[in-house]
Design a protein around this motif. Structure first.
Motif, PDB file in Angstrom:
ATOM      1  N   PRO A  34      22.437 -18.707  -9.747  1.00  0.00           N
ATOM      2  CA  PRO A  34      21.476 -18.119  -8.800  1.00  0.00           C
ATOM      3  C   PRO A  34      20.053 -18.206  -9.330  1.00  0.00           C
ATOM      4  O   PRO A  34      19.831 -18.231 -10.546  1.00  0.00           O
ATOM      5  N   PRO A  35      19.062 -18.276  -8.437  1.00  0.00           N
ATOM      6  CA  PRO A  35      17.664 -18.322  -8.865  1.00  0.00           C
ATOM      7  C   PRO A  35      17.300 -17.098  -9.709  1.00  0.00           C
ATOM      8  O   PRO A  35      17.789 -15.995  -9.453  1.00  0.00           O
ATOM      9  N   VAL A  36      16.472 -17.307 -10.693  1.00  0.00           N
ATOM     10  CA  VAL A  36      16.029 -16.226 -11.575  1.00  0.00           C
ATOM     11  C   VAL A  36      14.509 -16.120 -11.479  1.00  0.00           C
ATOM     12  O   VAL A  36      13.805 -17.108 -11.715  1.00  0.00           O
ATOM     13  N   PRO A  37      13.969 -14.957 -11.118  1.00  0.00           N
ATOM     14  CA  PRO A  37      12.516 -14.819 -11.000  1.00  0.00           C
ATOM     15  C   PRO A  37      11.838 -14.890 -12.366  1.00  0.00           C
ATOM     16  O   PRO A  37      12.438 -14.557 -13.390  1.00  0.00           O
ATOM     17  N   ARG A  38      10.618 -15.334 -12.374  1.00  0.00           N
ATOM     18  CA  ARG A  38       9.848 -15.359 -13.608  1.00  0.00           C
ATOM     19  C   ARG A  38       9.668 -13.930 -14.126  1.00  0.00           C
ATOM     20  O   ARG A  38       9.446 -13.004 -13.358  1.00  0.00           O
ATOM     21  N   ALA A  39       9.763 -13.761 -15.433  1.00  0.00           N
ATOM     22  CA  ALA A  39       9.647 -12.433 -16.034  1.00  0.00           C
ATOM     23  C   ALA A  39       8.264 -11.841 -15.779  1.00  0.00           C
ATOM     24  O   ALA A  39       7.247 -12.520 -15.923  1.00  0.00           O
ATOM     25  N   ARG A  40       8.242 -10.586 -15.389  1.00  0.00           N
ATOM     26  CA  ARG A  40       6.993  -9.867 -15.133  1.00  0.00           C
ATOM     27  C   ARG A  40       7.085  -8.459 -15.716  1.00  0.00           C
ATOM     28  O   ARG A  40       8.163  -8.008 -16.124  1.00  0.00           O
ATOM     29  N   THR A  41       5.972  -7.771 -15.719  1.00  0.00           N
ATOM     30  CA  THR A  41       5.916  -6.375 -16.132  1.00  0.00           C
ATOM     31  C   THR A  41       5.569  -5.548 -14.906  1.00  0.00           C
ATOM     32  O   THR A  41       4.707  -5.937 -14.111  1.00  0.00           O
ATOM     33  N   GLY A  42       6.231  -4.420 -14.737  1.00  0.00           N
ATOM     34  CA  GLY A  42       6.003  -3.577 -13.573  1.00  0.00           C
ATOM     35  C   GLY A  42       5.306  -2.278 -13.926  1.00  0.00           C
ATOM     36  O   GLY A  42       5.461  -1.753 -15.030  1.00  0.00           O
ATOM     37  N   VAL A  43       4.528  -1.776 -12.985  1.00  0.00           N
ATOM     38  CA  VAL A  43       3.919  -0.451 -13.070  1.00  0.00           C
ATOM     39  C   VAL A  43       4.367   0.306 -11.828  1.00  0.00           C
ATOM     40  O   VAL A  43       4.115  -0.139 -10.704  1.00  0.00           O
ATOM     41  N   LEU A  44       5.034   1.425 -12.029  1.00  0.00           N
ATOM     42  CA  LEU A  44       5.554   2.199 -10.907  1.00  0.00           C
ATOM     43  C   LEU A  44       4.945   3.594 -10.938  1.00  0.00           C
ATOM     44  O   LEU A  44       5.245   4.399 -11.831  1.00  0.00           O
ATOM     45  N   ILE A  45       4.055   3.888  -9.981  1.00  0.00           N
ATOM     46  CA  ILE A  45       3.462   5.221  -9.892  1.00  0.00           C
ATOM     47  C   ILE A  45       4.356   6.077  -9.005  1.00  0.00           C
ATOM     48  O   ILE A  45       4.909   5.608  -8.010  1.00  0.00           O
ATOM     49  N   ALA A  46       4.523   7.333  -9.392  1.00  0.00           N
ATOM     50  CA  ALA A  46       5.459   8.216  -8.700  1.00  0.00           C
ATOM     51  C   ALA A  46       4.772   9.505  -8.289  1.00  0.00           C
ATOM     52  O   ALA A  46       4.059  10.132  -9.087  1.00  0.00           O
ATOM     53  N   ASN A  47       4.994   9.909  -7.049  1.00  0.00           N
ATOM     54  CA  ASN A  47       4.468  11.178  -6.562  1.00  0.00           C
ATOM     55  C   ASN A  47       5.625  12.070  -6.139  1.00  0.00           C
ATOM     56  O   ASN A  47       6.791  11.663  -6.198  1.00  0.00           O
ATOM     57  N   LEU A  48       5.308  13.286  -5.702  1.00  0.00           N
ATOM     58  CA  LEU A  48       6.349  14.275  -5.429  1.00  0.00           C
ATOM     59  C   LEU A  48       7.301  13.861  -4.317  1.00  0.00           C
ATOM     60  O   LEU A  48       8.506  13.801  -4.504  1.00  0.00           O
ATOM     61  N   GLY A  49       6.758  13.592  -3.144  1.00  0.00           N
ATOM     62  CA  GLY A  49       7.644  13.210  -2.051  1.00  0.00           C
ATOM     63  C   GLY A  49       7.138  13.668  -0.703  1.00  0.00           C
ATOM     64  O   GLY A  49       6.150  14.402  -0.594  1.00  0.00           O
ATOM     65  N   THR A  50       7.853  13.237   0.316  1.00  0.00           N
ATOM     66  CA  THR A  50       7.421  13.498   1.681  1.00  0.00           C
ATOM     67  C   THR A  50       8.598  13.369   2.633  1.00  0.00           C
ATOM     68  O   THR A  50       9.483  12.539   2.429  1.00  0.00           O
ATOM     69  N   PRO A  51       8.642  14.207   3.665  1.00  0.00           N
ATOM     70  CA  PRO A  51       9.661  14.012   4.700  1.00  0.00           C
ATOM     71  C   PRO A  51       9.353  12.759   5.514  1.00  0.00           C
ATOM     72  O   PRO A  51       8.203  12.313   5.575  1.00  0.00           O
ATOM     73  N   ASP A  52      10.371  12.186   6.139  1.00  0.00           N
ATOM     74  CA  ASP A  52      10.175  11.015   6.991  1.00  0.00           C
ATOM     75  C   ASP A  52       9.492  11.373   8.303  1.00  0.00           C
ATOM     76  O   ASP A  52       8.828  10.539   8.918  1.00  0.00           O
ATOM     77  N   ALA A  53       9.685  12.604   8.734  1.00  0.00           N
ATOM     78  CA  ALA A  53       9.110  13.064  10.002  1.00  0.00           C
ATOM     79  C   ALA A  53       9.039  14.583   9.954  1.00  0.00           C
ATOM     80  O   ALA A  53       9.434  15.204   8.960  1.00  0.00           O
ATOM     81  N   THR A  54       8.549  15.202  11.028  1.00  0.00           N
ATOM     82  CA  THR A  54       8.365  16.651  11.025  1.00  0.00           C
ATOM     83  C   THR A  54       9.437  17.398  11.818  1.00  0.00           C
ATOM     84  O   THR A  54       9.363  18.621  11.938  1.00  0.00           O
ATOM     85  N   ASP A  55      10.422  16.696  12.365  1.00  0.00           N
ATOM     86  CA  ASP A  55      11.486  17.365  13.119  1.00  0.00           C
ATOM     87  C   ASP A  55      12.401  18.136  12.175  1.00  0.00           C
ATOM     88  O   ASP A  55      12.371  17.969  10.954  1.00  0.00           O
ATOM     89  N   TYR A  56      13.252  18.967  12.744  1.00  0.00           N
ATOM     90  CA  TYR A  56      14.102  19.859  11.951  1.00  0.00           C
ATOM     91  C   TYR A  56      14.962  19.103  10.942  1.00  0.00           C
ATOM     92  O   TYR A  56      15.008  19.458   9.764  1.00  0.00           O
ATOM     93  N   TRP A  57      15.665  18.064  11.374  1.00  0.00           N
ATOM     94  CA  TRP A  57      16.618  17.399  10.488  1.00  0.00           C
ATOM     95  C   TRP A  57      15.920  16.595   9.404  1.00  0.00           C
ATOM     96  O   TRP A  57      16.397  16.526   8.262  1.00  0.00           O
TER      97      TRP A  57
END
Length: 373
Positions: A34-57
């Motif tokens: 299978p194809p192999v992507p070229r090696a890279r370095t990642g930066v992942l910033i993380a925040n608290l979170g959020t609902p997908d919408a404002t309805d009850y569920w």
């Protein structure tokens, strides 16, 4: 994929799929490899979170994930879960949904926190591209809700990220914020067949660029006013005082941030007041509570004109846009306060993005070097 009772299936909010630069077969691999992507370095910033919408569920799913986190609520599950599932989650999604509706980004149909964190990712990615070309990939995730930490880490690994710098956007360390974000990143690694190497960014509560960015935001806000407020209140997210007694450094780091901000502004001790907001439950939390303290300041100290800043939040969210700008402001005005100035979070401001880029560049040392020229 999550389910929405009103709209049916709703997929995770995810960043667009990308091409894998340099993807191809290994030089000595068989033709069916299978194809192999070229090696890279990642930066992942993380925040608290959020609902997908404002309805009850949607709100219930989000609150269930958040309030089931043992880092957030460490009560024994057999005691906590019946209370959470049968009582709290029967009522709170309605009030929380109403709060979110008051600040919701209607144009993009998402919370302001999601909008701002994406903008932070985009601006940071531009900085990283200038420094490292396409050797560094920048993404963002949420501890609760979408895009989930797991989904984004899987995406980055598939894109060739053999190393990932995980950056929780919490200036002051706390078990209920920084630690649980890191926990989730390591859980995601446990499910990857090929695990990237990972580093985590430490708390940056005393970073000179962070303090300077806060001070600049205060100076810019004050420059727009016709008179200087009587007091600046630095309102941090609260936590049970028990956590401090157990060794969590959050309270001390908040105090140091306030002290350094005061010094950077060139003000006298006491001109910036530390308080704590977002109290939950009956347990005693870090004091003074912002909502009560601003009322006391107006009624007892006679300070009728105050400004308020939220140094623990990297992005404006429901706790700042709704709680501070509505509930806390109302408490101040009912006690006789006449002018209440909220100073926005650092969000994707130039100074904040420059600080993030500086931290990332330093933490990537030894993994990737800036391009020459």
């Amino acid at each position: 994929m999550t389910m929405n009772s009103e709209t049916g299936p709703k997929h995770e909010t995810a960043t667009p799929e990308i091409d894998h630069p340099g993807a191809g077969r290994l030089a000595h691999a068989p033709s069916d490899h299978p194809p192999v992507p070229r090696a890279r370095t990642g930066v992942l910033i993380a925040n608290l979170g959020t609902p997908d919408a404002t309805d009850y569920w949607s709100m219930r799913r989000y609150l269930n994930e958040f309030l089931s986190d043992r880092r957030v609520i460490d009560i024994a599950r057999w005691k906590w879960q019946p209370l959470l599932q049968l009582i709290i989650l029967s009522k709170r999604p309605f009030s929380s949904g109403e709060a979110y509706r008051g600040i919701w980004n209607e144009e993009l149909d998402e919370s302001p926190l999601l909008t701002t964190t994406r903008a932070q990712r985009d601006r940071l990615a531009e900085r990283m591209a200038d420094l490292f070309g396409d050797d560094v990939m920048v993404e963002f995730c949420m501890r609760y809700g979408n895009p989930s930490t797991k989904s984004v880490m899987e995406k980055m690994q598939k894109a060739g990220c053999e190393r990932i710098l995980f950056f929780p956007l919490y200036p002051q360390y706390a078990g209920a914020t920084t630690a649980t974000a890191n926990d989730q990143a390591f859980r995601a690694l446990m499910e990857l067949a090929w695990q990237p190497a990972i580093r985590t960014v430490p708390a940056y509560f005393d970073n000179p660029l962070y303090i300077d960015a806060l001070a600049r935001s205060v100076e810019a806000a004050y420059a727009k006013l016709d008179r200087r407020p009587d007091l600046l209140v630095a309102s941090y997210h609260g936590m049970p005082i028990r956590y401090l007694m157990q060794g969590d450094p959050y309270h001390c780091q908040c105090a140091k941030t306030t002290r350094l901000l005061t010094e950077r502004l060139g003000w006298e001790t006491g001109e910036v007041r530390t308080t704590f907001q977002s109290v939950f439950g009956r347990e005693e939390w870090l004091k003074p509570y912002t909502v009560k303290e601003v009322a006391r300041i107006a009624a007892e100290e006679g300070k009728k004109d105050i400004a308020i800043i939220a140094p623990a939040f990297s992005s404006d969210c429901v706790e700042t846009l709704e709680e501070i700008n509505e509930e806390i402001k109302e408490s101040f005005e009912e006690a006789g306060g006449t002018r209440f100035t909220y100073i926005p979070c650092l969000n994707d401001s130039d100074a904040h993005v420059a600080m993030m880029a500086d931290i990332v560049t330093r933490e990537l040392s030894g993994w990737v070097s800036p391009k020459a020229g």
